[in-house]
Design an enzyme around this catalytic site. Structure first.
Site, PDB file in Angstrom:
ATOM      1  N   HIS B  84       0.849  -1.197   0.000  1.00  0.00           N
ATOM      2  CA  HIS B  84       0.000   0.000   0.000  1.00  0.00           C
ATOM      3  C   HIS B  84       0.888   1.251   0.000  1.00  0.00           C
ATOM      4  O   HIS B  84       0.680   2.177  -0.780  1.00  0.00           O
ATOM      5  CB  HIS B  84      -0.919  -0.012   1.223  1.00  0.00           C
ATOM      6  CG  HIS B  84      -1.544   1.311   1.551  1.00  0.00           C
ATOM      7  ND1 HIS B  84      -2.537   1.869   0.771  1.00  0.00           N
ATOM      8  CD2 HIS B  84      -1.312   2.202   2.548  1.00  0.00           C
ATOM      9  CE1 HIS B  84      -2.895   3.043   1.293  1.00  0.00           C
ATOM     10  NE2 HIS B  84      -2.160   3.274   2.369  1.00  0.00           N
ATOM     11  N   ASP B 113       7.062  22.986 -25.124  1.00  0.00           N
ATOM     12  CA  ASP B 113       6.998  21.593 -24.657  1.00  0.00           C
ATOM     13  C   ASP B 113       8.012  21.446 -23.535  1.00  0.00           C
ATOM     14  O   ASP B 113       8.663  22.407 -23.151  1.00  0.00           O
ATOM     15  CB  ASP B 113       7.327  20.615 -25.803  1.00  0.00           C
ATOM     16  CG  ASP B 113       6.731  19.235 -25.550  1.00  0.00           C
ATOM     17  OD1 ASP B 113       6.964  18.681 -24.457  1.00  0.00           O
ATOM     18  OD2 ASP B 113       6.030  18.719 -26.426  1.00  0.00           O
ATOM     19  N   TRP B 149       7.472  -0.503   4.101  1.00  0.00           N
ATOM     20  CA  TRP B 149       8.030   0.139   2.901  1.00  0.00           C
ATOM     21  C   TRP B 149       9.448   0.623   3.146  1.00  0.00           C
ATOM     22  O   TRP B 149      10.200   0.840   2.212  1.00  0.00           O
ATOM     23  CB  TRP B 149       7.136   1.293   2.440  1.00  0.00           C
ATOM     24  CG  TRP B 149       7.309   2.579   3.185  1.00  0.00           C
ATOM     25  CD1 TRP B 149       6.770   2.896   4.390  1.00  0.00           C
ATOM     26  CD2 TRP B 149       8.066   3.727   2.767  1.00  0.00           C
ATOM     27  NE1 TRP B 149       7.146   4.157   4.760  1.00  0.00           N
ATOM     28  CE2 TRP B 149       7.941   4.704   3.778  1.00  0.00           C
ATOM     29  CE3 TRP B 149       8.835   4.040   1.649  1.00  0.00           C
ATOM     30  CZ2 TRP B 149       8.556   5.948   3.709  1.00  0.00           C
ATOM     31  CZ3 TRP B 149       9.446   5.280   1.589  1.00  0.00           C
ATOM     32  CH2 TRP B 149       9.302   6.215   2.611  1.00  0.00           C
ATOM     33  N   SER B 176      12.982   6.575 -13.132  1.00  0.00           N
ATOM     34  CA  SER B 176      11.902   7.349 -13.742  1.00  0.00           C
ATOM     35  C   SER B 176      11.773   8.714 -13.084  1.00  0.00           C
ATOM     36  O   SER B 176      11.670   9.742 -13.769  1.00  0.00           O
ATOM     37  CB  SER B 176      10.593   6.562 -13.627  1.00  0.00           C
ATOM     38  OG  SER B 176       9.496   7.412 -13.824  1.00  0.00           O
ATOM     39  N   SER B 177      11.786   8.753 -11.743  1.00  0.00           N
ATOM     40  CA  SER B 177      11.644  10.041 -11.049  1.00  0.00           C
ATOM     41  C   SER B 177      12.805  10.962 -11.368  1.00  0.00           C
ATOM     42  O   SER B 177      12.619  12.162 -11.540  1.00  0.00           O
ATOM     43  CB  SER B 177      11.616   9.878  -9.532  1.00  0.00           C
ATOM     44  OG  SER B 177      10.780   8.866  -9.155  1.00  0.00           O
ATOM     45  N   HIS B 260      13.432  11.476   4.434  1.00  0.00           N
ATOM     46  CA  HIS B 260      12.839  12.724   4.864  1.00  0.00           C
ATOM     47  C   HIS B 260      12.649  13.732   3.737  1.00  0.00           C
ATOM     48  O   HIS B 260      11.556  14.250   3.568  1.00  0.00           O
ATOM     49  CB  HIS B 260      13.493  13.331   6.096  1.00  0.00           C
ATOM     50  CG  HIS B 260      12.502  14.259   6.726  1.00  0.00           C
ATOM     51  ND1 HIS B 260      11.438  13.811   7.461  1.00  0.00           N
ATOM     52  CD2 HIS B 260      12.310  15.584   6.575  1.00  0.00           C
ATOM     53  CE1 HIS B 260      10.663  14.816   7.769  1.00  0.00           C
ATOM     54  NE2 HIS B 260      11.166  15.912   7.245  1.00  0.00           N
ATOM     55  N   TYR B 264       8.971  15.656   1.649  1.00  0.00           N
ATOM     56  CA  TYR B 264       8.781  17.008   1.102  1.00  0.00           C
ATOM     57  C   TYR B 264       8.578  16.971  -0.397  1.00  0.00           C
ATOM     58  O   TYR B 264       7.894  17.828  -0.954  1.00  0.00           O
ATOM     59  CB  TYR B 264       9.927  17.925   1.526  1.00  0.00           C
ATOM     60  CG  TYR B 264       9.822  18.180   3.003  1.00  0.00           C
ATOM     61  CD1 TYR B 264       8.840  19.039   3.483  1.00  0.00           C
ATOM     62  CD2 TYR B 264      10.609  17.509   3.909  1.00  0.00           C
ATOM     63  CE1 TYR B 264       8.669  19.227   4.833  1.00  0.00           C
ATOM     64  CE2 TYR B 264      10.445  17.690   5.265  1.00  0.00           C
ATOM     65  CZ  TYR B 264       9.472  18.543   5.727  1.00  0.00           C
ATOM     66  OH  TYR B 264       9.288  18.710   7.057  1.00  0.00           O
ATOM     67  N   SER B 275      -1.105  27.404  -3.580  1.00  0.00           N
ATOM     68  CA  SER B 275      -0.757  28.809  -3.793  1.00  0.00           C
ATOM     69  C   SER B 275      -1.320  29.355  -5.108  1.00  0.00           C
ATOM     70  O   SER B 275      -1.373  30.561  -5.306  1.00  0.00           O
ATOM     71  CB  SER B 275       0.759  28.986  -3.797  1.00  0.00           C
ATOM     72  OG  SER B 275       1.304  28.495  -2.601  1.00  0.00           O
ATOM     73  N   HIS B 309      15.218  12.059  13.041  1.00  0.00           N
ATOM     74  CA  HIS B 309      14.045  12.089  13.923  1.00  0.00           C
ATOM     75  C   HIS B 309      13.120  10.902  13.662  1.00  0.00           C
ATOM     76  O   HIS B 309      12.174  10.683  14.396  1.00  0.00           O
ATOM     77  CB  HIS B 309      13.290  13.431  13.827  1.00  0.00           C
ATOM     78  CG  HIS B 309      12.622  13.692  12.520  1.00  0.00           C
ATOM     79  ND1 HIS B 309      12.518  14.943  11.979  1.00  0.00           N
ATOM     80  CD2 HIS B 309      12.009  12.883  11.639  1.00  0.00           C
ATOM     81  CE1 HIS B 309      11.878  14.874  10.835  1.00  0.00           C
ATOM     82  NE2 HIS B 309      11.555  13.640  10.601  1.00  0.00           N
ATOM     83  N   HIS B 310      13.382  10.144  12.584  1.00  0.00           N
ATOM     84  CA  HIS B 310      12.617   8.925  12.335  1.00  0.00           C
ATOM     85  C   HIS B 310      13.134   7.765  13.160  1.00  0.00           C
ATOM     86  O   HIS B 310      12.567   6.689  13.140  1.00  0.00           O
ATOM     87  CB  HIS B 310      12.683   8.544  10.852  1.00  0.00           C
ATOM     88  CG  HIS B 310      12.028   9.538   9.953  1.00  0.00           C
ATOM     89  ND1 HIS B 310      10.693   9.465   9.617  1.00  0.00           N
ATOM     90  CD2 HIS B 310      12.499  10.650   9.351  1.00  0.00           C
ATOM     91  CE1 HIS B 310      10.393  10.480   8.821  1.00  0.00           C
ATOM     92  NE2 HIS B 310      11.467  11.220   8.652  1.00  0.00           N
ATOM     93  N   THR B 335       7.077  26.640   7.357  1.00  0.00           N
ATOM     94  CA  THR B 335       5.745  26.101   7.097  1.00  0.00           C
ATOM     95  C   THR B 335       4.688  27.042   7.668  1.00  0.00           C
ATOM     96  O   THR B 335       3.648  27.279   7.036  1.00  0.00           O
ATOM     97  CB  THR B 335       5.610  24.696   7.722  1.00  0.00           C
ATOM     98  OG1 THR B 335       6.753  23.927   7.373  1.00  0.00           O
ATOM     99  CG2 THR B 335       4.370  23.995   7.212  1.00  0.00           C
TER     100      THR B 335
END
Lengths: 191, 534
Positions: B84, B113, B149, B176-177, B260, B264, B275, B309-310, B335
């Site tokens: 998932h 393009d 994951w 790909s990314s 992390h 973002y 925005s 922090h994870h 933020t």
């Protein structure tokens, strides 16, 4: 630069310019990505450097014999706990003789671990130590340990192992309990 | 701002497609180099994966409807939570943003393009194969990956035949990314219309420029981490095994150095979308444009120095815990600037509540809830209680579902009439909004309570004390899941036809930007002559 409608010759030049700048920026960005791929791998030795500098969980410190003079500190006692694991399930019986002892910093102590090869073939074992909390690593000195060298076992042989250690008197005052853990692995290249 | 549309003036010859329209049939999609076609394919792919990942979530919530094991065995349950996450992150959210980037960035900066159309084609067509590979692991011996994951060793190394397949799938998704991100950067840096200086770019484009840099910085690090897992498993290296001098905690450091910034990557484009929408329906210019840009940039920078922090509970030195706690809390500042500016944009605005605006406002509220629970998790002593509990699940679903996913839906409702040339059924879209908003809170809010009461994440069965809120949460999940079928129907109906949309689409509002100077739908080849931006 965007292109406006001019003579074909000029259009061609401008297009080539744009192609070239696309290509050079693309190349630089791929390089940027490749550097970060390398950086991921570089993190491995970088963390070793960090451990060397700070002494936290330092692997080489953990598996080297230290020479230290006994200088017991009266009226301070620290609890040392012993734990053991054997990550390859079913291959080893491995446990400390006692769960914990009270020690005086600066005094030499001895602890015994019991290990048995559960398999029907000989094997070479390697015990890997760790200290918790990490910042106590540099204050836990082992003068003798079965973890310094690989240990050969006959089929289904069982052995008692000894570790001799001194807790450094300079151990920070906020630490009054530390844990010595061993994990028992099959050493590389053994059969 | 003005545009001149002419086919005769076309001079951009770096790809040789048919200048008069799309190719016929399947060739149009297989060999697509047009940014609009590729954008559409990305969005359709993402929507498909949203439903695949959603089905997995339904299985998870169905099993958790009651205590005890009812429907699936625990191993399969763990596969579901793992898959998932992978499907939603790499299959739904990221491709949706890349699809929006493909569609909107050239239109927003006045480019004909994307800069690298063939690489664009490749970066899309890798994805279906990557996910075919990943999803096929559901049918191999040993089952699909079930270690979460994050794939922490040593547990992930015990995955069966699915292990190399899932690693290779992650490599493909990463490639790909990275290609998509490089394309975005080259397009924005080299192809802006004359007069479109960096600080005149629409915020969606800005947010993507920064996101693209994050992607090419961290996706290779993930590739490195999973490659190390692969060599540990098959080639006898011991990066993460103490037997050879490695350390499993090392993996967590490398993974979260990617992980992390990754969160973002999934939220910055959402900031950009919101925005764009809030000023349009507030009929005001965005409050504090420059501050918004700098806030995104600071968030991106800070995202690189907070990873640990994870993993507060791995036994980190106090100084490390303090550093990562304070750096994490620092992110609340930029933020907060963003949330303040969005609110200030609405202040004294003449607001109307069309579907995109509804989703944007609800993003604002619920993303903030997720942000605040993030602050709670950043506090080291509190984190020791919250770590790996349902509180964490509630936190990141608040920032990802009513955060990222709602922003994507807002974007779809905002630009869909521009893409298709038809206005969608707004009444139905509002129904979709209200059902989604109500059910998403029924779904995730109780998970805060469960987490604080001590329910761990990634478990198929639980203590009966957690029964009531789990049932509520599952009811919310089924409601939210079913509501998304309305979205599917609205998009399908809008693509097929409907009331003709005007060029500005939101005539009552104040749509601002080059995309609204084009017809709806825009011509297949737009901005062949660059518009002049004043």
């Amino acid at each position: 630069m965007p292109v406006t409608d001019r003579s074909p010759l000029i259009v061609k030049d401008v297009t080539n310019d744009r192609e070239r700048s696309h290509r050079s920026l693309t190349r630089r960005l791929w390089l940027f990505a490749a550097c970060f791929f390398a950086f991921g791998f570089a993190l491995v030795p970088l963390y070793d450097v960090l451990c060397d500098v700070t002494g936290y969980g330092n692997r080489s410190r953990l598996v080297e014999a230290s020479t230290i003079v006994e200088a017991p500190v009266e009226n301070r006692s620290v609890t040392v706990e012993f734990v053991s694991t054997a990550p390859t399930f079913g291959s080893w019986e491995f446990r400390p003789e006692v769960g914990k002892i009270e020690v005086q910093p600066g005094k030499l102590y001895e602890a015994t671990f019991h290990a048995k090869n559960l398999r029907a073939q000989p094997i070479v074992a390697q015990a890997v130590p760790s200290i918790s909390p990490l910042q106590a690593t540099r204050y836990f000195q082992k003068t003798e340990c079965f973890c310094f060298t690989p240990q050969p076992f006959a089929a289904e042989e069982s052995r008692e192992f000894t570790v001799r250690f001194i807790v450094d008197p300079t151990l920070p005052n906020n630490i009054d309990r530390l844990t010595l853990g061993y994990a028992m692995y099959d050493a590389k290249g053994s059969s | 701002m003005s545009t001149v549309q002419t086919h005769a003036g076309h001079a951009d010859t770096h790809h040789d497609h048919d200048h008069h329209g799309p190719a016929k049939g399947l060739r149009r999609w297989l060999f697509a180099t047009n940014h609009k076609d590729i954008g559409t394919m990305y969005l359709v792919f993402s929507l498909t994966m949203f439903f695949v990942g959603g089905t997995m979530a339904m299985i998870i919530r169905a099993e958790l409807f009651q205590p005890g094991l009812q429907l699936v065995d625990p191993m399969f349950f763990n596969s579901m939570t793992t898959m998932h996450a992978l499907v939603m992150i790499f299959g739904a959210v990221m491709p949706a943003f890349v699809g929006l980037a493909n569609w909107m960035i050239p239109l927003q900066i006045g480019a004909p393009d994307m800069a690298l159309p063939r690489m664009n084609n490749l970066s899309f067509w890798i994805l279906p194969f990557a996910f075919l590979l990943l999803l096929s692991t559901l049918f191999v011996e040993g089952g699909a990956p079930a270690s979460g994951w994050t794939m922490y060793p040593p547990l992930s190394l015990q995955t069966g035949n699915a292990f190399p397949m899932s690693i290779f799938a992650i490599h493909l998704m990463g490639a790909s990314s990275i290609m998509g991100a490089i394309n975005v950067i080259v397009t924005i840096m080299n192809m802006r219309a004359p007069g479109m200086t960096l600080l005149k770019m629409p915020l969606f484009t800005w947010s993507w420029l920064i996101t693209a840099y994050l992607i090419i910085a961290v996706m290779p690090v993930l590739a490195g981490a999973v490659t190390m897992l692969l060599t540990d498993h098959f080639f006898g290296t011991t990066f993460f095994s103490a037997a050879g001098g490695g350390d499993p905690v090392m993996y967590q450091h490398i993974f979260w150095f990617f992980g992390h910034p990754e969160v973002y990557i999934m939220i910055l484009p959402a900031f950009g979308i919101v925005s764009e929408i809030i000023p349009t329906f507030s009929r005001k210019r965005l409050f504090g444009y420059d501050a918004m840009v700098y806030a995104i940039a600071s968030i991106a920078f800070l995202s690189f120095i907070v990873w640990a922090h994870h993993m507060f509970t791995v036994g980190m030195p106090l100084a490390g815990q303090m550093f990562f706690m304070l750096a994490t809390m620092l992110i609340a500042v930029p933020t907060g600037v963003k949330v303040f500016n969005w609110t200030a944009t609405m202040y004294k605005g003449s607001l109307t509540f069309e579907p995109p605006m509804l989703f944007a406002i609800s993003f604002l509220f619920m993303f903030s809830i997720g942000g605040f629970s993030g602050l709670m998790l950043a506090i080291v002593p509190a984190d020791f209680q919250y770590h790996d509990s349902y509180f964490v699940v509630a936190h990141f679903h608040y920032v990802l579902v009513p955060g990222a996913v709602f922003a994507i839906m807002a974007a779809a409702y905002f630009w869909l009439p521009k893409w298709t040339g038809h206005m969608y059924n707004q009444k139905l879209a509002k129904a979709h909004f209200w059902l989604s908003t109500i059910f998403v809170n029924v779904l995730f809010f109780p998970q805060h309570f469960l987490g604080l009461a001590g329910m761990p994440r990634r478990i198929p069965d639980y203590n009966t004390q957690f029964a009531d809120w789990n049932m509520v949460s599952s009811i919310g999940a089924f409601g939210f899941g079913l509501s998304q079928l309305i979205f599917l129907y609205i998009v399908w109906q809008c693509a097929r036809g409907g009331v003709k949309a005007t060029d500005k689409v939101w005539d009552g509002g104040m749509p601002h930007g080059l995309e609204w100077t084009l017809s709806s739908p825009p011509p297949y080849h737009s901005f062949e002559v660059a518009p002049e931006v004043k």
